[in-house]
Design a protein around this motif. Structure first.
Motif, short mmCIF file in Angstrom:
data_model
loop_
_atom_site.label_atom_id
_atom_site.label_comp_id
_atom_site.label_asym_id
_atom_site.label_seq_id
_atom_site.Cartn_x
_atom_site.Cartn_y
_atom_site.Cartn_z
N SER A 43 0.79 -1.26 0.03
CA SER A 43 -0.01 0.04 0.00
C SER A 43 0.95 1.29 -0.10
O SER A 43 1.83 1.21 0.77
N THR A 44 0.49 2.27 -0.98
CA THR A 44 1.28 3.39 -0.81
C THR A 44 1.31 4.22 0.37
O THR A 44 2.25 4.85 0.74
N ASP A 45 0.24 4.49 1.17
CA ASP A 45 0.15 5.08 2.25
C ASP A 45 0.36 4.60 3.70
O ASP A 45 1.19 5.01 4.57
N SER B 96 4.54 4.22 -5.50
CA SER B 96 2.97 3.65 -5.70
C SER B 96 3.04 2.40 -6.28
O SER B 96 2.53 2.25 -7.41
N ASN C 17 6.54 0.89 2.19
CA ASN C 17 6.88 2.31 2.28
C ASN C 17 7.14 3.07 3.60
O ASN C 17 7.67 3.90 3.36
N ASP D 33 9.31 10.20 -0.82
CA ASP D 33 8.30 9.87 -1.96
C ASP D 33 8.45 8.47 -2.38
O ASP D 33 8.93 8.34 -3.58
#
Length: 291
Positions: free
Chosen positions: A125-127, A145, A132, A142
Protein backbone atom coordinates in the motif's frame (compact mmCIF):
# COMPACT_ATOMS: atom_id res chain seq x y z
CA UNK A 1 -11.25 -70.20 -16.10
CA UNK A 2 -12.61 -66.72 -16.82
CA UNK A 3 -12.42 -65.48 -20.40
CA UNK A 4 -10.89 -62.05 -21.05
CA UNK A 5 -13.37 -59.48 -22.28
CA UNK A 6 -11.91 -56.47 -24.09
CA UNK A 7 -14.32 -53.98 -22.55
CA UNK A 8 -13.64 -54.81 -18.88
CA UNK A 9 -10.63 -52.45 -18.45
CA UNK A 10 -12.70 -49.59 -19.88
CA UNK A 11 -15.38 -50.13 -17.26
CA UNK A 12 -12.85 -49.22 -14.56
CA UNK A 13 -12.02 -45.88 -16.20
CA UNK A 14 -15.54 -45.14 -17.42
CA UNK A 15 -16.36 -42.58 -14.73
CA UNK A 16 -12.98 -40.89 -15.14
CA UNK A 17 -13.58 -40.64 -18.89
CA UNK A 18 -16.98 -39.07 -18.31
CA UNK A 19 -15.35 -36.45 -16.08
CA UNK A 20 -12.65 -35.85 -18.69
CA UNK A 21 -15.09 -35.28 -21.53
CA UNK A 22 -17.75 -33.38 -19.58
CA UNK A 23 -15.55 -31.12 -17.46
CA UNK A 24 -12.34 -30.86 -19.54
CA UNK A 25 -12.62 -31.58 -23.25
CA UNK A 26 -16.27 -30.55 -23.48
CA UNK A 27 -15.74 -26.96 -22.29
CA UNK A 28 -12.70 -26.59 -24.59
CA UNK A 29 -14.72 -27.64 -27.65
CA UNK A 30 -17.62 -25.42 -26.58
CA UNK A 31 -15.28 -22.44 -26.11
CA UNK A 32 -13.78 -23.09 -29.55
CA UNK A 33 -17.26 -22.95 -31.12
CA UNK A 34 -18.31 -19.92 -29.06
CA UNK A 35 -15.22 -18.04 -30.26
CA UNK A 36 -16.88 -17.78 -33.68
CA UNK A 37 -20.10 -16.30 -32.28
CA UNK A 38 -21.37 -13.05 -30.85
CA UNK A 39 -23.17 -14.19 -27.74
CA UNK A 40 -24.39 -12.65 -24.53
CA UNK A 41 -25.90 -14.80 -21.75
CA UNK A 42 -29.06 -12.72 -22.17
CA UNK A 43 -29.50 -13.53 -25.86
CA UNK A 44 -28.99 -16.15 -28.53
CA UNK A 45 -25.56 -16.77 -30.09
CA UNK A 46 -25.02 -15.28 -33.55
CA UNK A 47 -22.42 -16.78 -35.88
CA UNK A 48 -19.84 -14.15 -36.88
CA UNK A 49 -17.00 -16.34 -38.17
CA UNK A 50 -13.51 -15.02 -37.48
CA UNK A 51 -14.70 -11.52 -36.67
CA UNK A 52 -13.81 -11.87 -32.98
CA UNK A 53 -10.25 -12.86 -33.87
CA UNK A 54 -9.91 -9.98 -36.36
CA UNK A 55 -11.10 -7.54 -33.68
CA UNK A 56 -8.61 -9.00 -31.21
CA UNK A 57 -5.58 -8.89 -33.47
CA UNK A 58 -6.33 -5.34 -34.61
CA UNK A 59 -6.89 -4.06 -31.06
CA UNK A 60 -4.01 -2.15 -29.40
CA UNK A 61 -5.46 -3.11 -26.02
CA UNK A 62 -5.13 -6.81 -26.80
CA UNK A 63 -1.47 -6.45 -27.79
CA UNK A 64 -0.75 -4.46 -24.63
CA UNK A 65 -2.32 -7.22 -22.54
CA UNK A 66 -0.47 -9.85 -24.58
CA UNK A 67 2.81 -8.06 -23.80
CA UNK A 68 1.84 -7.90 -20.12
CA UNK A 69 1.28 -11.67 -20.08
CA UNK A 70 4.66 -12.34 -21.68
CA UNK A 71 6.40 -10.02 -19.18
CA UNK A 72 4.55 -11.67 -16.29
CA UNK A 73 5.68 -15.09 -17.49
CA UNK A 74 9.25 -13.84 -18.11
CA UNK A 75 9.43 -12.68 -14.48
CA UNK A 76 7.57 -15.60 -12.90
CA UNK A 77 9.11 -18.60 -14.68
CA UNK A 78 12.86 -17.85 -14.20
CA UNK A 79 12.19 -16.86 -10.59
CA UNK A 80 10.46 -20.18 -9.95
CA UNK A 81 13.03 -22.30 -11.82
CA UNK A 82 16.03 -20.72 -10.06
CA UNK A 83 14.84 -19.92 -6.54
CA UNK A 84 12.85 -23.10 -5.97
CA UNK A 85 15.97 -25.07 -6.97
CA UNK A 86 18.18 -23.06 -4.60
CA UNK A 87 15.73 -23.60 -1.74
CA UNK A 88 15.52 -27.32 -2.49
CA UNK A 89 19.32 -27.64 -2.54
CA UNK A 90 19.56 -25.89 0.85
CA UNK A 91 16.82 -28.01 2.39
CA UNK A 92 18.40 -31.17 0.97
CA UNK A 93 21.47 -30.59 3.13
CA UNK A 94 19.68 -32.19 6.08
CA UNK A 95 20.44 -29.35 8.48
CA UNK A 96 18.60 -28.83 11.77
CA UNK A 97 15.21 -27.20 11.41
CA UNK A 98 14.75 -28.38 7.82
CA UNK A 99 11.21 -29.59 8.51
CA UNK A 100 10.19 -26.23 9.94
CA UNK A 101 11.55 -24.35 6.92
CA UNK A 102 9.89 -26.83 4.59
CA UNK A 103 6.54 -26.07 6.19
CA UNK A 104 7.21 -22.32 6.11
CA UNK A 105 7.98 -22.31 2.39
CA UNK A 106 5.10 -24.63 1.51
CA UNK A 107 2.48 -22.86 3.64
CA UNK A 108 1.73 -20.15 1.01
CA UNK A 109 0.98 -22.88 -1.54
CA UNK A 110 -1.98 -24.18 0.45
CA UNK A 111 -3.09 -20.73 1.59
CA UNK A 112 -5.92 -19.03 -0.28
CA UNK A 113 -4.63 -16.89 -3.15
CA UNK A 114 -7.23 -14.27 -2.31
CA UNK A 115 -6.04 -14.07 1.30
CA UNK A 116 -2.42 -13.78 0.16
CA UNK A 117 -3.35 -11.09 -2.35
CA UNK A 118 -5.12 -9.02 0.32
CA UNK A 119 -2.17 -9.26 2.73
CA UNK A 120 0.37 -8.29 0.07
CA UNK A 121 -1.93 -5.52 -1.11
CA UNK A 122 -1.62 -4.02 2.36
CA UNK A 123 2.16 -4.58 2.42
CA UNK A 124 2.55 -2.69 -0.89
CA UNK A 125 0.00 0.00 0.00
CA UNK A 126 1.23 3.49 -0.87
CA UNK A 127 0.14 5.21 2.35
CA UNK A 128 0.01 2.55 5.08
CA UNK A 129 2.02 -0.29 3.58
CA UNK A 130 4.92 -1.86 5.46
CA UNK A 131 7.35 -1.45 2.55
CA UNK A 132 6.73 2.27 2.08
CA UNK A 133 6.76 2.79 5.85
CA UNK A 134 10.22 1.21 5.91
CA UNK A 135 11.38 3.33 2.97
CA UNK A 136 10.17 6.52 4.68
CA UNK A 137 11.98 5.47 7.84
CA UNK A 138 15.16 5.16 5.76
CA UNK A 139 14.70 8.71 4.50
CA UNK A 140 12.89 8.19 1.19
CA UNK A 141 10.12 10.81 1.36
CA UNK A 142 8.31 9.88 -1.83
CA UNK A 143 8.31 6.06 -2.15
CA UNK A 144 6.71 4.40 -5.21
CA UNK A 145 3.01 3.72 -5.53
CA UNK A 146 3.60 0.05 -6.13
CA UNK A 147 0.10 -1.01 -7.15
CA UNK A 148 -1.26 2.21 -8.65
CA UNK A 149 1.75 2.98 -10.84
CA UNK A 150 1.83 1.13 -14.16
CA UNK A 151 5.62 0.91 -14.06
CA UNK A 152 5.57 -1.37 -11.02
CA UNK A 153 2.17 -3.06 -10.67
CA UNK A 154 2.74 -5.95 -13.09
CA UNK A 155 6.13 -6.80 -11.58
CA UNK A 156 4.73 -6.64 -8.04
CA UNK A 157 1.91 -9.04 -8.91
CA UNK A 158 4.36 -11.42 -10.63
CA UNK A 159 6.65 -11.32 -7.58
CA UNK A 160 3.80 -12.09 -5.16
CA UNK A 161 2.58 -14.99 -7.30
CA UNK A 162 6.11 -16.39 -7.51
CA UNK A 163 6.39 -16.07 -3.72
CA UNK A 164 3.20 -18.09 -3.34
CA UNK A 165 4.15 -20.85 -5.78
CA UNK A 166 7.88 -21.26 -5.09
CA UNK A 167 7.25 -23.72 -2.25
CA UNK A 168 5.32 -26.09 -4.51
CA UNK A 169 8.12 -26.34 -7.05
CA UNK A 170 10.68 -26.53 -4.24
CA UNK A 171 9.07 -29.80 -3.10
CA UNK A 172 9.22 -31.15 -6.66
CA UNK A 173 12.91 -30.26 -6.90
CA UNK A 174 13.51 -31.80 -3.49
CA UNK A 175 12.06 -35.09 -4.70
CA UNK A 176 14.35 -34.96 -7.73
CA UNK A 177 17.41 -34.22 -5.62
CA UNK A 178 16.70 -37.11 -3.30
CA UNK A 179 16.44 -39.43 -6.30
CA UNK A 180 20.08 -38.80 -7.29
CA UNK A 181 22.18 -41.90 -6.45
CA UNK A 182 24.29 -41.25 -3.37
CA UNK A 183 27.17 -43.31 -4.74
CA UNK A 184 27.79 -40.70 -7.45
CA UNK A 185 28.02 -37.92 -4.86
CA UNK A 186 30.27 -39.97 -2.61
CA UNK A 187 32.57 -40.93 -5.50
CA UNK A 188 32.94 -37.27 -6.46
CA UNK A 189 33.81 -36.33 -2.89
CA UNK A 190 36.40 -39.11 -2.70
CA UNK A 191 37.98 -37.71 -5.87
CA UNK A 192 38.21 -34.32 -4.17
CA UNK A 193 35.38 -32.51 -5.94
CA UNK A 194 34.34 -29.19 -4.43
CA UNK A 195 30.71 -28.38 -3.59
CA UNK A 196 30.45 -26.22 -6.71
CA UNK A 197 31.96 -28.90 -8.95
CA UNK A 198 29.66 -31.52 -7.43
CA UNK A 199 26.63 -29.32 -8.12
CA UNK A 200 27.72 -28.36 -11.65
CA UNK A 201 28.71 -31.77 -12.98
CA UNK A 202 26.52 -34.16 -10.99
CA UNK A 203 23.51 -32.51 -9.35
CA UNK A 204 22.58 -30.07 -12.10
CA UNK A 205 22.71 -32.55 -15.04
CA UNK A 206 20.79 -35.21 -13.11
CA UNK A 207 18.14 -32.74 -11.99
CA UNK A 208 17.37 -31.61 -15.58
CA UNK A 209 14.30 -33.91 -15.98
CA UNK A 210 12.81 -32.33 -12.86
CA UNK A 211 13.83 -28.88 -14.09
CA UNK A 212 12.09 -29.57 -17.40
CA UNK A 213 8.89 -30.52 -15.58
CA UNK A 214 9.12 -27.36 -13.44
CA UNK A 215 9.69 -25.26 -16.57
CA UNK A 216 6.60 -26.66 -18.30
CA UNK A 217 4.32 -26.45 -15.27
CA UNK A 218 5.47 -22.97 -14.18
CA UNK A 219 4.94 -21.66 -17.72
CA UNK A 220 1.38 -22.98 -17.72
CA UNK A 221 0.97 -21.62 -14.19
CA UNK A 222 2.04 -18.13 -15.27
CA UNK A 223 -0.38 -17.96 -18.19
CA UNK A 224 -3.41 -19.02 -16.15
CA UNK A 225 -2.80 -16.70 -13.20
CA UNK A 226 -6.05 -14.92 -12.38
CA UNK A 227 -6.83 -14.72 -8.67
CA UNK A 228 -3.73 -12.76 -7.72
CA UNK A 229 -4.38 -10.13 -10.42
CA UNK A 230 -8.04 -9.87 -9.48
CA UNK A 231 -7.28 -9.49 -5.78
CA UNK A 232 -4.34 -7.08 -5.90
CA UNK A 233 -4.92 -4.74 -8.85
CA UNK A 234 -7.97 -5.86 -10.87
CA UNK A 235 -5.74 -5.40 -13.88
CA UNK A 236 -4.99 -1.77 -13.14
CA UNK A 237 -4.03 0.94 -13.33
CA UNK A 238 -5.79 0.89 -16.68
CA UNK A 239 -4.61 -2.37 -18.22
CA UNK A 240 -1.05 -2.12 -16.87
CA UNK A 241 -1.28 -5.39 -14.94
CA UNK A 242 -4.02 -7.10 -16.94
CA UNK A 243 -3.09 -10.56 -18.22
CA UNK A 244 -4.87 -12.65 -20.83
CA UNK A 245 -6.53 -14.88 -18.23
CA UNK A 246 -7.93 -11.83 -16.44
CA UNK A 247 -8.95 -10.35 -19.80
CA UNK A 248 -11.01 -13.48 -20.43
CA UNK A 249 -12.81 -12.89 -17.11
CA UNK A 250 -13.45 -9.22 -17.90
CA UNK A 251 -15.01 -9.95 -21.26
CA UNK A 252 -17.05 -12.90 -20.01
CA UNK A 253 -18.36 -11.73 -16.63
CA UNK A 254 -18.09 -7.93 -16.71
CA UNK A 255 -18.85 -7.12 -20.35
CA UNK A 256 -20.85 -10.34 -20.95
CA UNK A 257 -19.17 -10.86 -24.34
CA UNK A 258 -18.87 -14.61 -24.23
CA UNK A 259 -17.78 -14.93 -27.85
CA UNK A 260 -14.89 -12.50 -27.40
CA UNK A 261 -13.91 -14.15 -24.11
CA UNK A 262 -13.88 -17.57 -25.79
CA UNK A 263 -11.69 -16.32 -28.64
CA UNK A 264 -9.21 -14.87 -26.12
CA UNK A 265 -9.21 -18.20 -24.27
CA UNK A 266 -8.42 -20.01 -27.53
CA UNK A 267 -5.55 -17.62 -28.25
CA UNK A 268 -4.24 -18.25 -24.74
CA UNK A 269 -4.52 -22.01 -25.28
CA UNK A 270 -2.64 -21.71 -28.59
CA UNK A 271 0.18 -19.72 -26.96
CA UNK A 272 0.62 -22.20 -24.11
CA UNK A 273 0.45 -25.16 -26.52
CA UNK A 274 3.08 -23.57 -28.79
CA UNK A 275 5.48 -22.84 -25.94
CA UNK A 276 4.99 -26.35 -24.54
CA UNK A 277 5.61 -27.88 -27.97
CA UNK A 278 8.84 -25.89 -28.39
CA UNK A 279 10.03 -26.99 -24.95
CA UNK A 280 9.36 -30.65 -25.76
CA UNK A 281 10.99 -30.31 -29.19
CA UNK A 282 14.28 -29.05 -27.79
CA UNK A 283 14.37 -30.87 -24.46
CA UNK A 284 16.77 -33.53 -25.85
CA UNK A 285 19.45 -30.83 -26.15
CA UNK A 286 19.67 -30.25 -22.41
CA UNK A 287 17.59 -32.80 -20.49
CA UNK A 288 19.56 -35.86 -19.33
CA UNK A 289 17.61 -38.98 -18.37
CA UNK A 290 20.54 -41.37 -17.87
CA UNK A 291 22.98 -41.47 -14.99
Amino acid sequence: MMRYKWYVPYLFIFLALIGLFVFRLGPIVLALIMGFTDWSPFGSPEWVGIENYIDLFTSPTFWTIFKNTIIFSAVFVPTIVVFSLLLAVLLNKGLKGTTIFRVMFFAPVITSTVAIGIVWQWIFSTDIGFINFTLRTLGIDDPPSWLSDGRYSLFVVAFVYAWKRVGYYMIIYLAGLQDIPRNLIEAARVDGATKFTEFKYITLPLITPTMFFVLIMSTIDSFKSFEIVYTMTKGGPGVASTTLSYYVYQNAFELFQMGTASSIAMVLLAIVATITYINFKYKSKWVQYRY
